[in-house]
Design a protein around this motif. Structure first.
Motif, PDB file in Angstrom:
ATOM      1  N   GLY A  14       0.807  -1.206   0.000  1.00  0.00           N
ATOM      2  CA  GLY A  14       0.000   0.000   0.000  1.00  0.00           C
ATOM      3  C   GLY A  14       0.843   1.259   0.000  1.00  0.00           C
ATOM      4  O   GLY A  14       0.321   2.352   0.186  1.00  0.00           O
ATOM      5  N   ASP A  15       2.145   1.105  -0.234  1.00  0.00           N
ATOM      6  CA  ASP A  15       3.101   2.202  -0.115  1.00  0.00           C
ATOM      7  C   ASP A  15       3.882   2.314  -1.421  1.00  0.00           C
ATOM      8  O   ASP A  15       4.677   1.429  -1.769  1.00  0.00           O
ATOM      9  N   LEU A  16       3.697   3.395  -2.143  1.00  0.00           N
ATOM     10  CA  LEU A  16       4.391   3.586  -3.416  1.00  0.00           C
ATOM     11  C   LEU A  16       5.902   3.540  -3.248  1.00  0.00           C
ATOM     12  O   LEU A  16       6.619   3.101  -4.156  1.00  0.00           O
ATOM     13  N   TYR A  17       6.405   3.971  -2.095  1.00  0.00           N
ATOM     14  CA  TYR A  17       7.854   3.973  -1.886  1.00  0.00           C
ATOM     15  C   TYR A  17       8.439   2.555  -1.773  1.00  0.00           C
ATOM     16  O   TYR A  17       9.659   2.388  -1.847  1.00  0.00           O
ATOM     17  N   TRP A  18       7.570   1.554  -1.582  1.00  0.00           N
ATOM     18  CA  TRP A  18       8.009   0.166  -1.553  1.00  0.00           C
ATOM     19  C   TRP A  18       7.721  -0.547  -2.877  1.00  0.00           C
ATOM     20  O   TRP A  18       8.064  -1.737  -3.023  1.00  0.00           O
ATOM     21  N   ALA A  19       7.099   0.107  -3.798  1.00  0.00           N
ATOM     22  CA  ALA A  19       6.649  -0.555  -5.028  1.00  0.00           C
ATOM     23  C   ALA A  19       7.772  -0.674  -6.043  1.00  0.00           C
ATOM     24  O   ALA A  19       8.342   0.339  -6.468  1.00  0.00           O
ATOM     25  N   ARG A  20       8.073  -1.886  -6.461  1.00  0.00           N
ATOM     26  CA  ARG A  20       9.095  -2.089  -7.482  1.00  0.00           C
ATOM     27  C   ARG A  20       8.542  -1.726  -8.870  1.00  0.00           C
ATOM     28  O   ARG A  20       7.351  -1.617  -9.088  1.00  0.00           O
ATOM     29  N   ASN A  21       9.475  -1.532  -9.786  1.00  0.00           N
ATOM     30  CA  ASN A  21       9.163  -1.221 -11.184  1.00  0.00           C
ATOM     31  C   ASN A  21       8.413   0.094 -11.350  1.00  0.00           C
ATOM     32  O   ASN A  21       7.535   0.233 -12.200  1.00  0.00           O
ATOM     33  N   THR A  22       8.785   1.061 -10.509  1.00  0.00           N
ATOM     34  CA  THR A  22       8.356   2.439 -10.722  1.00  0.00           C
ATOM     35  C   THR A  22       9.406   3.100 -11.600  1.00  0.00           C
ATOM     36  O   THR A  22      10.574   3.202 -11.216  1.00  0.00           O
ATOM     37  N   LEU A  23       9.003   3.537 -12.769  1.00  0.00           N
ATOM     38  CA  LEU A  23       9.928   4.033 -13.790  1.00  0.00           C
ATOM     39  C   LEU A  23       9.934   5.557 -13.777  1.00  0.00           C
ATOM     40  O   LEU A  23       8.876   6.183 -13.848  1.00  0.00           O
ATOM     41  N   THR A  24      11.130   6.154 -13.717  1.00  0.00           N
ATOM     42  CA  THR A  24      11.221   7.603 -13.531  1.00  0.00           C
ATOM     43  C   THR A  24      11.920   8.289 -14.695  1.00  0.00           C
ATOM     44  O   THR A  24      12.754   7.715 -15.387  1.00  0.00           O
ATOM     45  N   HIS A  25      11.570   9.572 -14.852  1.00  0.00           N
ATOM     46  CA  HIS A  25      12.165  10.430 -15.871  1.00  0.00           C
ATOM     47  C   HIS A  25      12.407  11.799 -15.248  1.00  0.00           C
ATOM     48  O   HIS A  25      11.543  12.334 -14.541  1.00  0.00           O
ATOM     49  N   ARG A  26      13.552  12.390 -15.506  1.00  0.00           N
ATOM     50  CA  ARG A  26      13.837  13.715 -14.973  1.00  0.00           C
ATOM     51  C   ARG A  26      12.839  14.744 -15.490  1.00  0.00           C
ATOM     52  O   ARG A  26      12.372  14.642 -16.626  1.00  0.00           O
ATOM     53  N   ILE A  27      12.577  15.742 -14.653  1.00  0.00           N
ATOM     54  CA  ILE A  27      11.698  16.839 -15.034  1.00  0.00           C
ATOM     55  C   ILE A  27      12.517  17.900 -15.749  1.00  0.00           C
ATOM     56  O   ILE A  27      13.626  18.237 -15.323  1.00  0.00           O
TER      57      ILE A  27
END
Length: 537
Positions: free
Chosen positions: A376-389
């Motif tokens: 229930g915690d996004l900070y623990w969720a794997r495979n969150t893909l990021t891109h610089r702003i």
């Protein structure tokens, strides 16, 4: 301190006991009072994205730029340029953060750990790039590749070299300058995999405080260690007696006004010489909530062999003449634009929040994210893909196909940092809702203190939705982000209240756009992102 004549930075020599006082017989480049004239100019920052702890080198007619990434994977991105102003992604030195289960979000987390200040060098004798960096304030690792695109291989573990700067000397011997306040130099074995010798070469005077962020150079027979005083100064050591000193210190800049309104003092980074013999300093500017962004300025040299930064009206210039360089062989790939996830691999602009579960995503005419974590915690969720702003403000839009979501799944587009918010979908009891959520927070030890509060919700039908986040990352009192959505890809509706981006520096990394899909009940669901667009006004 600042000198009035010519807008240069004056420097005071602080001799080390026993230090040699002789000057260069030959100088890197003659001093100049004003930047050279040119038909065109560039503006600072040269990239308004988060690329901190800069190391910059030139190999032939090509410039390369390495940066820190902390807990993001792959780590240590490499940018490429032909003119020092326009940059593109080339690859990453660390294919994976292979330093323990916490970097897999498995029983632990690596936030604000991982890849800090590191160094990139090229060794002509074997035509090989070397990346050297300390992980977790412990051991130092060496990676090599014959091309910046990779493949990169890890070879060895060296002693702890804090904020290391790697030098391939003119005789092909490899040295490392490193340390915090107490600065040392180590000589490496011919293969660069073990330490031969190490010696402290400088102790920072108490009147200065801390010096770190070493970059190591040999210029016209002298050795230079370029050091930062975080986060408002830059100093340089010089030895005319070899890499182990003795060294003499000069100030390059202190409390210098920077080119970003509301931002900090340009500092850290490195020096690089062009094919024409000109010198430049590529530093970064603290500009939260966006992060630490690079600024470029020309450098000249005094008659006795010390670098001087070229200023504009007593400040780091908001613009300078373009470097005098050959016409680039091609245009570099822009750092903004559209990605439709063609092929079978992600482009190097993308980095995961911690290491991904490679078995739960695919790239093939779209990015498919299968749920990889039940949380229930996004900070623990794997495979969150990021891109610089992209600054000073930009908009990210994703096209999300969500027919394969399952009950309990959460998918969407976030503004990710230690205080986060997102727009996306919640699937529960056979129905799907569009939601805007904020209140995802961490404490100073990077433990989760808030998993989010719904601020807006509406039922959603269909299998496709367009999600959009717009972020203003200029330092100051604004720092607003807004979310919107569309059901046809054309007309967008603002959704939820504005979100104020956190501008504290302690997380170090700036905000990123993040695409996520995680489960709260059971694995098995999936979403596909068919298009990502990063655009500026």
């Amino acid at each position: 301190m600042l000198a009035a004549a010519g807008g240069l930075v004056a420097a005071t020599t602080l001799p080390i006991p026993g230090a040699a006082a002789s000057a260069h017989a030959a100088l890197p480049r003659a001093a100049a009072q004003e930047p050279p004239s040119a038909a065109a100019s560039f503006g600072n920052p040269v990239i308004w994205q988060d690329f901190a702890d800069i190391d910059v080198i030139r190999v032939g007619d090509t410039f390369y730029y390495s940066a820190s990434t902390m807990h993001y994977s792959p780590g240590a991105p490499i940018l490429r340029s032909y003119d020092l102003v326009n940059w593109e992604f080339a690859g990453h030195s660390l294919p994976r953060l292979d330093f323990g289960a916490k970097y897999d979000l498995n029983g632990g987390r690596g936030y604000v750990r991982g890849v800090w200040a590191s160094s990139l060098a090229y060794r002509p004798s074997n035509r090989t790039f070397y990346w050297l960096g300390q992980i977790d304030f412990a051991q130092t690792h060496v990676y090599t590749a014959t091309s910046v695109e990779g493949p990169w291989s890890r070879h060895t573990t060296l002693p702890t070299y804090y904020d290391a700067g790697l030098l391939v000397d003119t005789d092909d011997t490899m040295y490392v300058a490193y340390g915090n306040t107490q600065i040392s130099v180590a000589q490496l074995s011919p293969d660069g995999r073990t330490q031969v010798r190490a010696q402290q070469v400088f102790s920072t005077p108490a009147s200065i405080g801390t010096l770190e962020g070493a970059r190591f150079y040999r210029i016209n027979g002298a050795h230079y260690i370029f050091l930062t005083r975080p986060a408002n100064g830059q100093y340089i050591l010089r030895s005319t007696s070899g890499p182990f000193g003795p060294y003499t210190l000069r100030q390059v800049l202190l409390n210098l006004p920077g080119p970003i309104p509301g931002g900090g003092v340009p500092h850290q980074g490195g020096l690089v010489q062009t094919q024409a013999g000109d010198w430049y300093y590529l530093a970064f500017v603290d500009a939260y909530p966006g992060g630490r962004v690079p600024a470029l300025a020309p450098v000249t040299w005094t008659s006795d062999g010390w670098p001087q930064l070229q200023l504009v009206n007593g400040a780091w210039g908001a613009s300078y003449p373009m470097p005098n360089l050959p016409t680039p062989p091609r245009q570099v790939t822009p750092l903004i634009g559209v990605d439709t996830f063609q092929g079978t691999a992600l482009k190097p602009a993308w980095e995961w929040n911690h290491n991904p579960d490679t078995g739960r995503y695919t790239v093939n005419n779209g990015l498919t994210l299968r749920t990889a974590t039940v949380t229930g915690d996004l900070y623990w969720a794997r495979n969150t893909l990021t891109h610089r702003i992209q600054g000073p403000s930009s908009t990210a839009t994703i096209t999300l196909d969500h027919a394969a979501m399952r009950d309990g799944d959460r998918a969407g587009l976030a503004l990710l940092r230690d205080s986060s918010a997102w727009i996306g979908l919640k699937r529960d009891n056979g129905t799907t809702r569009l939601v805007m959520v904020d209140g995802l927070t961490m404490d100073s030890n990077w433990n989760t203190t808030g998993t989010g509060t719904e601020r807006a919700t509406t039922p959603h039908t269909g299998t496709r939705i367009w999600l959009r986040a717009t972020a203003d990352i200029r330092p100051g009192s604004g720092r607003q982000a807004r979310f919107s959505y569309s059901t046809d890809g054309t007309t967008f509706t603002t959704f939820g209240p504005a979100f104020t981006l956190n501008n504290a520096w302690q997380f170090f990394m700036g905000y990123r756009y993040a695409i996520f899909n995680h489960a709260t009940q059971a694995l098995g669901g999936a979403v596909t992102v068919t298009r990502f667009e990063l655009a500026t006004p």
